[in-house]
Motif scaffolding. Structure first.
Motif, short mmCIF file in Angstrom:
data_model
loop_
_atom_site.label_atom_id
_atom_site.label_comp_id
_atom_site.label_asym_id
_atom_site.label_seq_id
_atom_site.Cartn_x
_atom_site.Cartn_y
_atom_site.Cartn_z
N CYS A 298 0.91 -1.23 0.00
CA CYS A 298 0.01 0.12 0.17
C CYS A 298 0.83 1.11 0.07
O CYS A 298 0.35 2.39 -0.21
N GLN A 299 2.09 1.15 0.27
CA GLN A 299 3.17 2.14 0.30
C GLN A 299 3.71 2.51 -0.87
O GLN A 299 3.79 3.50 -1.43
N SER A 300 4.04 1.20 -1.74
CA SER A 300 4.76 1.23 -2.97
C SER A 300 4.83 -0.18 -3.31
O SER A 300 5.25 -0.90 -2.73
N PRO A 301 4.89 -0.35 -4.78
CA PRO A 301 4.91 -1.86 -5.22
C PRO A 301 6.34 -2.39 -4.67
O PRO A 301 7.39 -1.73 -4.62
N GLN A 302 6.22 -3.56 -4.13
CA GLN A 302 7.30 -4.27 -3.49
C GLN A 302 6.88 -5.74 -3.42
O GLN A 302 5.74 -6.21 -3.43
N ASP A 303 7.82 -6.49 -3.14
CA ASP A 303 7.76 -7.87 -3.06
C ASP A 303 7.48 -8.33 -1.39
O ASP A 303 7.57 -7.37 -0.60
N ILE A 304 7.63 -9.71 -1.45
CA ILE A 304 7.10 -10.07 0.39
C ILE A 304 8.31 -9.80 1.06
O ILE A 304 8.14 -9.15 2.05
N PRO A 305 9.44 -9.95 0.74
CA PRO A 305 10.55 -9.84 1.74
C PRO A 305 10.76 -8.28 2.02
O PRO A 305 11.24 -7.88 3.15
N GLU A 306 10.53 -7.63 0.89
CA GLU A 306 10.58 -6.18 1.34
C GLU A 306 9.77 -5.61 2.25
O GLU A 306 9.70 -4.88 2.91
N SER A 307 8.25 -6.25 1.92
CA SER A 307 7.23 -5.81 2.69
C SER A 307 7.27 -6.17 4.24
O SER A 307 7.01 -5.30 5.03
N VAL A 308 8.23 -7.40 4.44
CA VAL A 308 8.21 -7.77 5.60
C VAL A 308 9.33 -7.00 6.41
O VAL A 308 9.11 -6.65 7.60
N ALA A 309 10.34 -6.68 5.84
CA ALA A 309 11.46 -5.88 6.21
C ALA A 309 10.81 -4.51 6.76
O ALA A 309 11.15 -3.74 7.94
N GLN A 310 10.13 -3.85 5.75
CA GLN A 310 9.46 -2.66 5.92
C GLN A 310 8.49 -2.80 7.10
O GLN A 310 8.38 -1.72 7.86
N ALA A 311 7.51 -3.87 7.24
CA ALA A 311 6.76 -3.97 8.41
C ALA A 311 7.36 -3.75 9.83
O ALA A 311 7.06 -3.02 10.57
N SER A 312 8.68 -4.50 9.82
CA SER A 312 9.45 -4.25 10.77
C SER A 312 9.91 -3.01 11.15
O SER A 312 10.00 -2.31 12.43
N GLY A 313 10.09 -2.23 10.26
CA GLY A 313 10.58 -0.75 10.11
C GLY A 313 9.35 0.09 10.55
O GLY A 313 9.84 0.99 11.65
N ALA A 314 8.28 -0.27 10.06
CA ALA A 314 7.16 0.56 10.55
C ALA A 314 6.99 0.32 12.13
O ALA A 314 6.68 1.08 12.96
N ALA A 315 7.05 -0.98 12.63
CA ALA A 315 7.02 -1.60 13.98
C ALA A 315 7.89 -0.44 14.87
O ALA A 315 7.47 -0.34 15.89
N GLU A 316 9.13 -0.58 14.34
CA GLU A 316 10.17 0.30 15.02
C GLU A 316 9.51 1.49 15.37
O GLU A 316 9.66 2.30 16.51
N LYS A 317 9.15 2.20 14.36
CA LYS A 317 8.75 3.85 14.28
C LYS A 317 7.63 3.93 15.48
O LYS A 317 7.48 4.90 16.06
N ALA A 318 6.82 2.93 15.35
CA ALA A 318 5.45 2.79 16.15
C ALA A 318 6.00 2.63 17.62
O ALA A 318 5.61 3.41 18.55
N ALA A 319 7.21 1.89 17.76
CA ALA A 319 7.45 1.58 19.28
C ALA A 319 8.29 2.72 19.81
O ALA A 319 8.12 2.99 21.08
N GLU A 320 8.93 3.50 19.13
CA GLU A 320 9.74 4.78 19.42
C GLU A 320 8.46 5.57 19.85
O GLU A 320 8.83 6.27 21.22
N ILE A 321 7.36 5.72 19.50
CA ILE A 321 6.16 6.67 20.03
C ILE A 321 5.70 6.01 21.27
O ILE A 321 5.52 6.47 22.50
N CYS A 322 5.46 4.60 21.21
CA CYS A 322 4.80 4.01 22.35
C CYS A 322 5.20 3.50 23.40
O CYS A 322 4.35 3.41 24.74
N PHE A 323 6.63 3.45 23.42
CA PHE A 323 7.29 3.17 25.00
C PHE A 323 7.61 4.38 25.60
O PHE A 323 8.35 4.54 26.54
N ARG A 324 7.25 5.50 24.79
CA ARG A 324 7.90 6.91 25.23
C ARG A 324 7.23 7.12 26.59
O ARG A 324 6.05 7.17 26.67
#
Lengths: 566, 427
Positions: free
Chosen positions: B401-427
């Motif tokens: 939904c962010q841009s055309p990509q394959d499964i491993p790219e999506s999985v890596a990016q998902a972990s990346g998004a999780a990290e950004k969310a964690a930065e906020i939610c653990f604060r």
């Protein structure tokens, strides 16, 4: 529960109808009758759904009322339901390692739907095997390991810097080790970054400033990792610091992120490369940064793609070079709209995705010419011209050049294998780091506690390196946030008296969970419980039968075999 | 006190982001609009470049996700309103009436067996039929039946009631109402994936007109062992085995009149599909009609080479002009071979269209609801150098939904998004 009681085996078997999934195809009543006669079985019960609240309380009551010390559920698949049943056993006071799963749905009713009699017999066989094994199971405890809440990041390029900064922001202690004197990696040499022509320096400086603002992020430049000991949660890393004062530091961390990057291939001996009039894209970036006035005066610029890539020696496509060439060609055409710019490419232009395709289109609109070559008709470079067979015209054409730019691939560092050895993680045939699973674990290694991101894994663009770095940080933060890792006690154990330290087990272990260590009785194999996944490779390979797999001992497995053989 | 996270979309990206966050100790609400998590990956037969069975590697993740004590998986649910700001979002979610009590249903299938109504099965791309009470697919998670309210006789006409009668658990509830849930979260991750482009909009390719022209996603279901034909690669018109198959690239992609971008995954999935055809039926002839072969991922070049050398897949460089069918309903591809500059045609048994992958239907309204911008193509707009950061603080995006990509790219990016969310939610 009184563990001494375990000497008397009291087995309870719960048989699930799974609605009609099992009940509709097997004679479950008959199976129950049969099960009652098996050795040490003191209680049996049929459930419509063993996994329903009702079924679960029947298991609990069975354990309590009949003093069961071994439990079998014959139902569906352990993949989805084993944790549930184990938890219920535990809640009823039974050690969960004394539970055994028998799958009579996938293995019987589903695959033999039309053979009721045979499928029923097979279910009996499987339950008989399960009973044979469960009688020999021993109670075990999960292994819990404390995790040092600190992370080592190796490599201070954009990936390493991003990962370090994010973890520091979350409050973890991070040590970033970079062997160069300054941070930034490849980004230091780049001029503008696609897709929006942002200054590489701006991007880098912004990230550096943010990283340096966290006191819990320690940056060690001019430093190299020399030795890594330990396992997930407890690594001891020796770092050799060259500057400002030479010294050795021992750092204790729980997790490690590998972000050592890659380098651009120098095409010695290819197309007359001389670093002056015939240069690499990276060298062009430097000139774009520092010698724009000179570049402005050049009229004929030719770029050749896939130099040193996609051949016999390096079979892979380096992913980023097409976009780099298009970007640099565009920048030159903006400096000098009159310049004639050719990009000679080999059968493809890798510009997948949305904006890259646009970029490619805009480059063509700006007058940059793309000429395709076949590997059997490679361009020939002379002092003044590049000769290329044009497929459209069906003849050779001569393209004059003032500057010839060779697009060469990103290649791994020669010493990647040293680091891989220290970390005990694998490399692929091109010496890029090999992840745990190509599809679903792109940022993990098979070894717990070590993660990978950026171009040391595969060539990627800056945006992709950044999202990978954040992802690796997320993965690495999990053990740190929990301060513990918990592993099931399905692990191997070495009988030191039998072990002859031949090292076979250590060499076959895919998780590097076995080390040969000096002991008082000589060299012996030792299992690192925290790293062992219980795959059994070591046990199978040991010539002295010195290795026992907890939960899958020879005795337990053979009991099942004996139970099923007539 | 750490804050909760909302993840929208239960495909492989959403699952990965949820698992990462939950494993860190954060509470996650995963909202999926369909009756099961799994997303598009669950519909694929195998995955490139390893030919791993897609559902076999995904199913354990689905089970981990659903069973995770920190993940509240809300299937058959939709996000309706988002207010507040980073660190303090209020989200209104509607849990649609499933007609089945989730706490009672065990997914035994008795009701499905007995339901008299048959409708096209959307999971199988309409190639087979399902009942009006159904499991979204065989390995659905959660394994809970859902009543299709538009087709259930009891709900539409007030007669039938068989499923309620046969359910031994008393789980069927025709009068069940939509339920509103309000969530308080610190960050939101959007992972809503893609839809396939409808090739009827590129009518020259004959989809809908020629019976034996199908889409790649239909082909994935067709060749899948748990699919509508049990994995037999047969053509829709006469159920005869397809022995000569064409795979047409860039259908609706790299087309300035439709979608100007490259969908990024089609060259590879078409190669995989051709390799699978060979594995199912050695000797079948496979032709890939391509514009350019775009295969820059890890080991992708080797996969393409393997397709050519080991499986005899033939790549024809040429944009297809038109697909017609002869009197025996054999598709005929008319194309210009740009290697030889000749206009040629080829008769085949089956043609598979690698359609463009496009933003989800309704993405504009959805983006409005979230308060995020879209890019020129309708994908969720993100920071060029931090591709998980959207235009609204506290909302992150990952996967297709962010841009055309394959499964491993999506999985890596998902972990990346999780990290950004964690930065906020653990604060």
């Amino acid at each position: 529960m009184d563990q001494s009681n375990l000497l008397e085996k009291r087995v309870g078997v719960f048989i699930c109808h799974c609605g009609t999934n099992i009940g509709g195809f097997l004679d479950v009543e008959d199976i129950e009758e049969y099960t009652k006669g098996l050795p040490d079985v003191v209680f049996t019960q049929r459930n419509l759904y063993t996994c329903s609240e009702e079924g679960l309380s029947q298991i609990k009551n069975g354990i309590k009322e009949h003093n069961l010390n071994r439990v079998i559920v014959a139902s569906c698949t352990p993949r989805t339901h084993e944790p549930l049943f184990k938890r219920v056993c535990s809640e009823a006071g039974l050690n969960p390692y004394l539970f055994n799963f028998v799958n009579i749905r996938e293995h019987c009713s589903w695959v033999h739907m039309h053979e009721r009699k045979q499928a029923t017999k097979k279910a009996k066989d499987l339950i008989r095997m399960g009973v044979a094994r469960v009688r020999l199971l021993e109670p075990e405890e999960d292994i819990e390991i404390d995790v040092e809440p600190a992370c080592l990041v190796i490599g201070g390029g954009i990936a390493g810097l991003t990962a370090s900064t994010s973890l520091a922001k979350r409050g973890f202690k991070v040590v970033l080790v970079e062997r160069d004197a300054t941070l930034g990696g490849l980004l230091r040499d780049l001029y503008k970054l696609y897709p929006i022509c942002e200054d590489a320096t701006n991007v880098l400086e912004g990230r550096k400033r943010e990283g340096e603002s966290y006191p819990n992020l320690e940056i060690l430049t001019s430093s190299e990792v020399k030795e890594i000991k330990g396992f997930v949660g407890n690594y001891e890393v020796t770092v050799d610091i060259q500057y400002p004062r030479h010294g050795i530091r021992i750092i204790k961390v729980g997790v490690i992120i590998v972000a050592t990057g890659a380098k651009v291939l120098i095409p010695e001996g290819l197309y007359g490369y001389d670093g002056k009039r015939i240069i690499t894209q990276l060298e062009l970036e430097k000139r774009l940064k520092e010698e724009r006035e000179k570049l402005k005066r050049l009229n004929n610029i030719v770029m050749i793609q896939c130099v040193g890539a996609r051949g016999d020696k390096r079979a892979y496509c380096s992913k980023v070079c097409c976009m780099v060439a298009i970007k640099n060609a565009t920048l030159i055409s903006r400096l000098n709209p009159e310049a004639k710019i050719y990009i000679i490419y080999r059968d493809i232009i890798q510009v997948h995705g949305t904006e890259y395709e646009d970029y490619y289109r805009e480059a063509r609109d700006a007058g940059i010419l793309f000429v395709r070559y076949h590997p059997e008709n490679e361009p020939v470079v002379s002092d003044e011209y590049v000769k290329i067979y044009d497929e459209m015209l069906g003849e050779d054409i001569l393209i004059p050049y003032d500057l010839l730019v060779l697009s060469t691939p990103l290649v791994s560092w020669e010493d990647a294998s040293n680091l891989a050895k220290m970390l005990k993680v694998p490399l692929d045939e091109n010496r890029f780091f090999l992840e745990a699973h190509v599809k679903l674990r792109p940022l993990d290694f098979a070894t717990d506690g070590i993660y990978v991101c950026g171009t040391c894994h595969w060539p990627v663009s800056v945006p992709e390196a950044v999202s990978q770095a954040l992802g690796a940080a997320a993965r690495a933060s999990i053990p740190m946030a929990n301060k513990k890792v918990r592993v099931e006690s399905i692990i191997s154990e070495v009988d030191k008296d039998k072990c002859i330290a031949c090292g076979l087990c250590a060499s076959v272990c895919p998780y590097k969970a076995i080390e040969i260590k000096k002991t008082e009785g000589g060299k012996k194999a030792e299992v690192i419980s925290a790293s062992c996944k219980g795959c059994g490779s070591c046990g199978a390979s040991c010539p002295m039968s010195a290795i026992t797999m907890h939960q899958f001992t020879d005795e337990q497995i053979l009991s099942q075999v004996k139970a099923v053989l007539p | 006190m750490p804050k909760d996270v909302l993840v929208i979309g239960g495909g492989v990206s959403g699952i990965q982001a949820s698992l990462d966050l939950a494993d860190m100790g954060l509470k996650v609400h995963l909202v999926e609009k369909l009756p099961s998590i799994g997303g598009r990956m669950a519909q694929l037969d195998k995955t490139f470049p390893t030919n791993d069975c897609s559902i076999c590697i995904l199913a354990p993740k689905m089970a981990d996700c659903f069973g995770h004590e920190n993940i509240n998986t809300l299937t058959f649910s939709e996000v309706r309103e988002v207010s507040g700001r980073e660190g303090d979002f209020k989200v209104r979610v509607v849990k649609k009436a499933r007609g089945v009590d989730e706490t009672l249903c065990t997914g035994c299938g008795e009701c499905i067996e007995k339901c008299p109504v048959k409708v096209p099965d959307e999971f199988n791309m309409g190639l087979s039929e399902r009942k009006a009470i159904y499991l979204y697919f065989l390995q659905a998670v959660p394994r809970i039946a859902t009543i299709d309210r538009d087709n259930c006789l009891m709900i539409t006409k007030g007669k039938c009631g068989i499923c309620k009668k046969v359910c031994q658990r008393g789980a069927v509830d025709y009068d069940q109402k939509d339920k509103e849930i309000t969530l308080q979260v610190g960050a939101i991750i959007v992972a809503v994936g893609f839809d396939p482009y409808d090739p009827r909009n590129t009518s020259q390719y004959g989809y809908g007109r020629c019976k034996n022209v199908i889409t790649a996603l239909e082909y994935e279901r067709l060749i899948c062992a748990s699919g509508p034909t049990g994995g037999h690669l047969v053509r829709p018109s006469d159920h005869k085995e397809a022995n000569k198959i064409g795979y047409v690239q860039c259908v609706g992609s790299r087309d300035v009149r439709k979608n100007p971008y490259c969908s990024s995954v089609c060259c590879m999935h078409s190669t995989k599909e051709a390799i699978l055809a060979q594995e199912h039926n050695p000797g079948v002839e496979c032709f890939v009609f391509y514009t350019d072969i775009r295969a820059p991922g890890k080991d992708f070049q080797r996969y393409i080479k393997r397709g050519m050398a080991e499986y005899g897949v033939i790549y024809i460089r040429g944009r297809v002009a038109e697909i017609i069918q002869d009197e025996d309903e054999n598709p005929v591809i008319l194309y210009e071979n740009t290697e030889t500059d000749k206009v040629e045609h080829m008769k085949l048994d089956l043609v598979v269209l690698a359609t463009s992958l496009v933003p989800r239907h309704g993405i504009n309204e959805f983006a409005n609801l979230l308060g995020v911008d879209l890019d020129n193509f309708g994908f969720i707009k993100t920071d060029p150098f931090n591709t998980v950061i959207t235009t609204r603080e506290g909302i992150f995006a990952c996967g297709y939904c962010q841009s055309p990509q394959d499964i491993p790219e999506s999985v890596a990016q998902a972990s990346g998004a999780a990290e950004k969310a964690a930065e906020i939610c653990f604060r």
